[in-house]
Design an enzyme around this catalytic site. Sequence first.
Site, short mmCIF file in Angstrom:
data_model
loop_
_atom_site.label_atom_id
_atom_site.label_comp_id
_atom_site.label_asym_id
_atom_site.label_seq_id
_atom_site.Cartn_x
_atom_site.Cartn_y
_atom_site.Cartn_z
N GLU A 192 0.85 -1.19 0.00
CA GLU A 192 0.00 0.00 0.00
C GLU A 192 0.88 1.24 0.00
OE1 GLU A 192 -3.63 2.23 2.36
OE2 GLU A 192 -3.53 0.05 2.28
N GLU A 234 4.60 5.24 3.81
CA GLU A 234 4.02 6.54 4.17
C GLU A 234 5.17 7.47 4.53
OE1 GLU A 234 2.12 9.67 4.82
OE2 GLU A 234 0.79 7.97 4.39
N ASP A 284 -11.78 10.10 -4.50
CA ASP A 284 -13.09 10.75 -4.36
C ASP A 284 -13.16 12.01 -5.22
OD1 ASP A 284 -11.24 12.12 -2.81
OD2 ASP A 284 -12.68 12.67 -1.26
N PHE A 336 -13.55 8.96 6.89
CA PHE A 336 -13.49 10.01 5.87
C PHE A 336 -14.46 9.71 4.73
CE2 PHE A 336 -11.72 10.86 1.66
CZ PHE A 336 -11.57 12.23 1.68
N GLU A 337 -14.44 8.47 4.27
CA GLU A 337 -15.28 8.09 3.14
C GLU A 337 -16.75 8.07 3.54
OE1 GLU A 337 -15.48 4.49 -0.19
OE2 GLU A 337 -13.91 4.52 1.33
N ASP A 354 10.26 7.63 0.27
CA ASP A 354 9.74 7.91 -1.07
C ASP A 354 9.29 6.61 -1.72
OD1 ASP A 354 9.64 8.20 -3.85
OD2 ASP A 354 11.57 9.22 -4.01
N THR A 374 -13.61 4.01 5.28
CA THR A 374 -13.00 4.84 6.31
C THR A 374 -14.02 5.86 6.83
OG1 THR A 374 -12.25 6.49 4.72
CG2 THR A 374 -10.76 4.62 5.16
N ASP A 401 -3.37 12.40 -3.32
CA ASP A 401 -3.62 13.82 -3.53
C ASP A 401 -4.01 14.05 -4.99
OD1 ASP A 401 -3.43 16.63 -3.88
OD2 ASP A 401 -2.01 16.76 -2.22
#
EC number: 2.1.1.33
Length: 239
Positions: A69, A94, A180, A219-220, A121, A217, A144
């Site tokens: 991921e 991350e 999204d 957020f979702e 990275d 999530t 992003d």
Amino acid sequence: MINDVISPEFDENGRAMRRIRSFVRRQGRLTKGQQLALDNYWPVMGVEYQPTPVDFTALFGREAPVVLEIGFGMGTSLVTMAASNPQQNFLGIEVHSPGVGACLASAHEAGLNNLRVMCHDAVEVLENMIPDSSLDMVQLFFPDPWHKARHNKRRIVQAPFVELVKSKLKVGGVFHMATDWQHYAEHMLEVMSGANGYRNLSEQNDYVPRPDSRPLTKFELRGQRLGHGVWDLMFERKE
């Protein structure tokens, strides 16, 4: 949710020129819990960057399918997936250390031994550490979107990047993206449809319903209540 990776810029011959960051590095302040997790659990679950291919069997202490991921945020979904799929190995990347600390804390609380994390990275990791044809799945959730036109080149999903991902997937492995932002979804679909060696898993050759394997999530869920759409794309390496 903004995930964090670095995307290179390529010339017309496919040569890397200079790196274009698809994120702004804002480390933020670590909470005491995040710092504690980094201090105590990084030695167990953390993976330091090195410019040589990793041995996944040695890293996880077993042979099992590997899911990568890119940009796991605070790690909520990644930890949920690792806990729900003990038969798989998960590697998360991350760049923001508070997110890494939060993920380590959650993974420790869940008692996971099939999860490893990196703070580096993602493109460099893919280029130098991930062996070719070694991954069963690559996940890129809510990167992003860089919605301003002048920033579109910063989007991680570009033709050279998806070629790099393909080279790391096994034949039959899947690149799963979610966003999204409709315009970014359309951009993803255009880039992926133009890439050789992939097969769209959508019956309509566009988007797929959210698979059960990708947790919803907070957020979702909030976005759904506000009427926001989410687009999932799944492409299989066919050659």
